[in-house]
Each structure stands twice: as C-alpha cells, then as structure tokens.
Design a protein around this motif. Structure first.
Motif, PDB file in Angstrom:
ATOM      1  N   ASP A  54      34.602  61.904  17.404  1.00  0.00           N
ATOM      2  CA  ASP A  54      35.568  61.868  18.125  1.00  0.00           C
ATOM      3  C   ASP A  54      37.187  62.146  17.388  1.00  0.00           C
ATOM      4  O   ASP A  54      37.094  61.300  16.282  1.00  0.00           O
ATOM      5  CB  ASP A  54      35.760  60.712  19.159  1.00  0.00           C
ATOM      6  CG  ASP A  54      36.877  61.130  20.340  1.00  0.00           C
ATOM      7  OD1 ASP A  54      36.184  61.731  21.297  1.00  0.00           O
ATOM      8  OD2 ASP A  54      37.957  60.528  20.378  1.00  0.00           O
TER       9      ASP A  54
ATOM     10  N   ALA B 260      39.018  54.277  20.040  1.00  0.00           N
ATOM     11  CA  ALA B 260      38.987  55.120  21.194  1.00  0.00           C
ATOM     12  C   ALA B 260      39.653  54.544  22.249  1.00  0.00           C
ATOM     13  O   ALA B 260      40.360  55.299  23.044  1.00  0.00           O
ATOM     14  CB  ALA B 260      37.619  55.693  21.383  1.00  0.00           C
TER      15      ALA B 260
ATOM     16  N   HIS C  39      37.521  60.072  28.871  1.00  0.00           N
ATOM     17  CA  HIS C  39      37.316  60.456  27.509  1.00  0.00           C
ATOM     18  C   HIS C  39      36.345  59.502  26.812  1.00  0.00           C
ATOM     19  O   HIS C  39      36.724  58.842  25.874  1.00  0.00           O
ATOM     20  CB  HIS C  39      38.562  60.565  26.803  1.00  0.00           C
ATOM     21  CG  HIS C  39      39.350  61.760  27.293  1.00  0.00           C
ATOM     22  ND1 HIS C  39      39.384  63.258  26.735  1.00  0.00           N
ATOM     23  CD2 HIS C  39      40.621  61.706  27.972  1.00  0.00           C
ATOM     24  CE1 HIS C  39      40.053  63.941  27.236  1.00  0.00           C
ATOM     25  NE2 HIS C  39      40.902  63.219  28.086  1.00  0.00           N
TER      26      HIS C  39
ATOM     27  N   VAL D 165      33.699  57.458  24.775  1.00  0.00           N
ATOM     28  CA  VAL D 165      33.351  57.585  23.351  1.00  0.00           C
ATOM     29  C   VAL D 165      32.070  56.269  23.096  1.00  0.00           C
ATOM     30  O   VAL D 165      32.533  55.148  23.258  1.00  0.00           O
ATOM     31  CB  VAL D 165      34.171  57.546  22.212  1.00  0.00           C
ATOM     32  CG1 VAL D 165      33.716  57.484  20.786  1.00  0.00           C
ATOM     33  CG2 VAL D 165      35.193  58.622  22.234  1.00  0.00           C
TER      34      VAL D 165
END
Length: 537
Positions: free
Chosen positions: A104, A181, A192, A194
């Motif tokens: 990521d 993250a 989003h 992670v």
C-alpha cells in the motif's frame, strides 16, 4: 397479488436456471467467488466489525493472533504459539516473522513491511481509544496491560482469569492493522483497508459492489506447500433483500447464499429440511448448528403469580412437542432444545436431560398448582413480535391441552426489547446469539450480577449456588473441569426453569455444485482462503 407475482417470479427463474446458465463460465470467472450481501456495510475497518455483513469481508482482509477452525477450536494465526500463566492472567504470544501487510502507498510506493508485536499493542489499544469509538472495546474490559517484549513476543495481562479470552481474540475486532495506514488515511481507513489477509482491497462502490483481490504475499500455505488463497478475487453485490439474492443464486450469477427467507423456503426445501429434488443436481446444501438459542423467558421477580410458580414454568416446558414445532414451522431448520440453554455446536455442549414433550406430566403439574393455590384459571400472557407469531399460536394451542390458557401479545421488535429489558413483561420470547465460542456466554444470562437492564440476565434469575459455580468456572483454566462446572449450572437452570429453550438454530448454506472448500461452522463465519471453483456441472 404481491404473493402471486413473487411465486411466479421464483418459478420462472427456476426454469431459467435449469434450462440454461447464461453466466460467463470462462476460466477467469472460475477464479472469482461471488456472493450477495443484503445488509449495508458501513466500514471495512475491523474495529467496527460488529455484524455479519462487515465480519465476512473483514475475515478475508485481516488476521489476528489466533483464529477458529470449523469446530470452533482455537488455532494459531499470526501468533504461532502462546503460553498462559498458572494464574490464568498472563498470555504470552510468539509472533510469526513471515507475515506482511498488504502492499500500500501508506508504506511508500508499492511497499510493505512485516508484522511485529508492537502492531498488536497498537491495534488492541486502538479499540479502547475514545476517538475511535469502536463497538468492540468491550473485548478489552478484563485487560490490565499490553506489553511489547520484543518484535516477536507480545504479552497481555488480565485483571482476572477469564478462560474464554482467547475466543475474544479470535474475533475480527482484534485484527492487526498498521499504524502507518491508519494515520495515512485517517477516517477514510474505513474505505481503504490495509490488513494481512488472504485478499486485499481493490474497489468499493458503496451499496453497489465490493471487490477484493488475491494477496500474492499471503503467509499461509496448504498441505502441499501451495500458497493460499486459490481464488483470484471476491466480488460482493448489495441487493437489499434475501429474495433478490436467492434469484441471483438460482440464475447462477452468484456462487453462494446463506440463510432462508419465508418467501422461498418452501421453494428450495422440503418440509423435512432437504433440498427439493429439482435442485439436487445443481446445488449443494450444507447445514450446521448455529450458536443461537431461541427461548422464552420468565421474569422471576415480576408480578405474575402463575409464572412465579415453578410448577407452571415446568408444565409449559413439558407441554409442547419441539420436534413437531420445527418440522411444521421451520422446515426442520433447527435442533429441538431438549438439553438446556447451551446450544449444540458449542464446545461445552452436553447431552444432559432437559425438557421433552410429556403431556401427562404437564397436566399433573398444572392440576397440582390449581389445587394447592386455588387459582383455577391462571392468566398468562406471552409477549412476542410478528416474526414469531406462528410459534406463539402453535404453543398457545398446545398449552391448552395442559389446562392452561395463554394469550399471545404481539409488539414491534424494538418495543418488545425495551419491555423485556425494563421488566414490563412477565413472559417473553427472546434469543441469544453467542458473542464468542464459550458456554460461559450463555450461562451469563443467569448470573445475578448481570441483571437487566445493565446486563443480559433478562429473567432476573438469582441463585446463590449458580453464582458460586459461575465464579468458580470463571477462574478454571482446565477446559474439562470448566465444562463440568458448566454442566452443573445448566442442570440447575433446567430444574428451576426460568426459561423455556425452544430450539438451537441451524445455519444453512447453499452453493453451486462447482464450489469446493467453503466449509461451515456454528458462527457462520465465511472463510474463502481454501475455496476452489471447478467447471459447472
């Protein structure tokens, strides 16, 4: 008219299913697992995985220290081993060194890093952060301290022994997330995600479609050394009702559906709970006990004279046939609750004798009550909601045969829940779905310090002996000894009858015949890392 239209729709779709499956069955399609989710998903952050709709995708995206197998036994996950101190308060975990977060931008361009013990300290502390406001903060209520010993060793210290604690750590709330993250995406971490799981986030159009892709650096391998998962992707659609999802399933547009809706139960199942013959060549049905006990409860400190008498409570328990009730009203999708409150499928379940159908015994108890009290026509009201009116009316008819008249009062679900919690009803319909896979979760309903509305003891059952056994069990780290204490408590509850266990629920899973390796478990947890799809039959 609406019923006729629905019936015709299902009939036509069924014909289409068998006449021709128009779904693209290319090799690419065989690597994508598809299912429909009827509920709204508000977050893919595991700290908010409070219901099945969010738990299922989070289970593909994240890992924790430990995990559950399909028999609900604790297995290693990112922690390859652990030790528990003699006093049951200190858990020391040894962390694997080959687990990587999903690649990521939060780690730099197309980068990642290994999971370390400090990541678990961060992730678990995050659950109790008031700014995060996680609904999973309760799993940390017995935690005194979290300590990173080094990159590979992580320690949790409890305020008191709690043998079910590893079960809490298997919940998705306790998944590991990277601080980078969470900081990088802020509140958008919800969309989003992670993690470390077998699948990584690809795309999410809320209330329309969610796509996860294979994590090529996932750490687990199968027995032959092949890296998991086998699938390339998971595609989730969001049609808002079970019937729509079922129609997509019979068309072959999705691979899997779970649960039943009255609109199509009789279409797909016989009265005995088997697949209808026309589906047997195209569909697999797998059932399993589900950790949900459906029951009726008595308010033990209420004002209803009749239900305060144990003879009446026992008579109501004896006075109906649970097997017949499930056959005619639930297509056998359940297990008769003749063994107490602890449901089948749970470690700690036992086959102790509870209440089975005995009409003569019920009549004797009612007659004895009337004779000794002079109460010739006891007034009993069962409070339920519209979803269970069929069961309420069935019980009403059965109990008339015992000499008891029971009225059925129907309220909206939210109104009924409030009335139960505040003691406004003396006899009520309820259910209990396990939060974690330990029988203590069910027995907590009868511990006197858990009186509603502050706890789950909605019956206000109180027994000094039960409390003593419950507190002993809470300190017992030996499973067999703890289960023996659970059995004693369950027997005590059966004898005093503050509840009428109706049935232990079942989960039903339907898959297309070409789906392999999905499995089933009493938590109805979906695990896709070992799923394969072959060519359609």
């Amino acid at each position: 008219m609406k019923f006729i239209i629905r019936y015709i729709s299902i009939f036509c779709i069924t014909l289409t299913f068998f006449a021709c499956n128009k779904t693209d069955q290319s090799g690419k399609d065989l690597l994508v697992f598809r299912y429909n989710e009827i509920a709204t998903i508000s977050s893919l952050d595991p700290a908010f995985s409070k219901n099945q709709a969010m738990i299922w995708p989070c289970n593909q995206l994240y890992n924790g220290l430990v995990q559950l197998d399909d028999s609900l036994h604790i297995q290693p996950d990112i922690a390859k081993s652990w030790q528990i101190s003699d006093d049951g308060k200190t858990y020391t975990f040894t962390i694997r060194n080959d687990v990587y977060f999903h690649k990521d931008a939060a780690f730099g361009k197309d980068s990642t890093r290994t999971v370390r013990a400090a990541d678990f300290e961060y992730s678990l502390k995050r659950l109790t952060d008031e700014k995060v406001a996680s609904p999973g903060s309760w799993i940390m209520q017995n935690v005194e301290s979290l300590k990173t010993v080094n990159d590979s060793v992580f320690e949790i210290r409890l305020t008191k022994a709690f043998p079910a604690f590893l079960g809490l750590l298997a919940m998705k709330y306790a998944s590991v997330v990277p601080k980078e993250a969470v900081a990088h995406y802020g509140s958008d971490f919800r969309s989003h995600p992670v993690g470390t799981g077998p699948f990584r986030f690809k795309f999410w159009e809320e209330n329309v479609k969610l796509v996860l892709r294979k994590n090529p650096i996932y750490f687990e391998k199968d027995e032959n050394g092949v890296r998991l998962p086998y699938l390339e992707a998971v595609a989730i659609t969001f049609l808002p009702d079970r019937q729509s999802g079922f129609l997509q399933f019979v068309q072959g547009n999705i691979d899997f559906t779970s649960g039943l809706d009255p609109s199509y139960t009789n279409e797909i199942l016989t009265q005995k709970g088997q697949l209808q013959p026309k589906y047997k060549d195209k569909v697999n049905l797998v059932t399993s006990p589900y950790l949900n006990t459906e029951y009726l409860g008595f308010r033990m400190d209420g004002g209803d004279k009749a239900v305060l008498d144990k003879r009446i409570r026992q008579a109501l328990n004896y006075g109906f046939d649970r097997h017949k009730m499930l056959l005619y009203l639930r297509n056998n999708m359940g297990i008769p609750a003749v063994n107490g409150m602890i449901p089948a499928g749970l470690p700690g379940f036992n086959n102790i004798r509870g209440y089975d159908y005995d009409l003569e015994k019920a009549r004797q108890l009612v007659a004895d009550y009337k004779k000794t009290t002079g109460d010739k026509n006891p007034k009993i009201t069962l409070s339920t909601n519209a979803s269970y009116i069929d069961i309420g009316e069935f019980l009403q008819r059965e109990w008339q045969k015992t000499g008891l008249t029971v009225e059925v009062d129907v309220s909206p679900p939210a109104t009924l829940r409030t009335a139960i919690s505040t003691g406004k009803v003396s006899f009520f319909r309820a259910s209990w779905i396990a939060d974690y896979p330990d029988a203590e979760n069910y027995l907590s309903l009868f511990y006197s310090k858990n009186f509603a509305p502050d706890g789950p003891n909605y019956t206000h059952f109180k027994s000094a002996e039960f409390d003593r056994l419950y507190e002993l069990a809470s300190k017992e780290t030996d499973n067999e000894k703890r289960y023996a204490l659970y059995e004693q408590m369950d027997k005590l509850v059966i004898d005093e009858a503050p509840v009428i266990p109706l049935f232990y629920d079942k989960v039903a899973r339907f898959t297309l015949k070409n789906v392999q390796g999905l499995g089933i478990n009493p938590l109805n947890l979906v695990n896709l890392k070992r799923v394969k799809k072959g060519k359609p039959l």
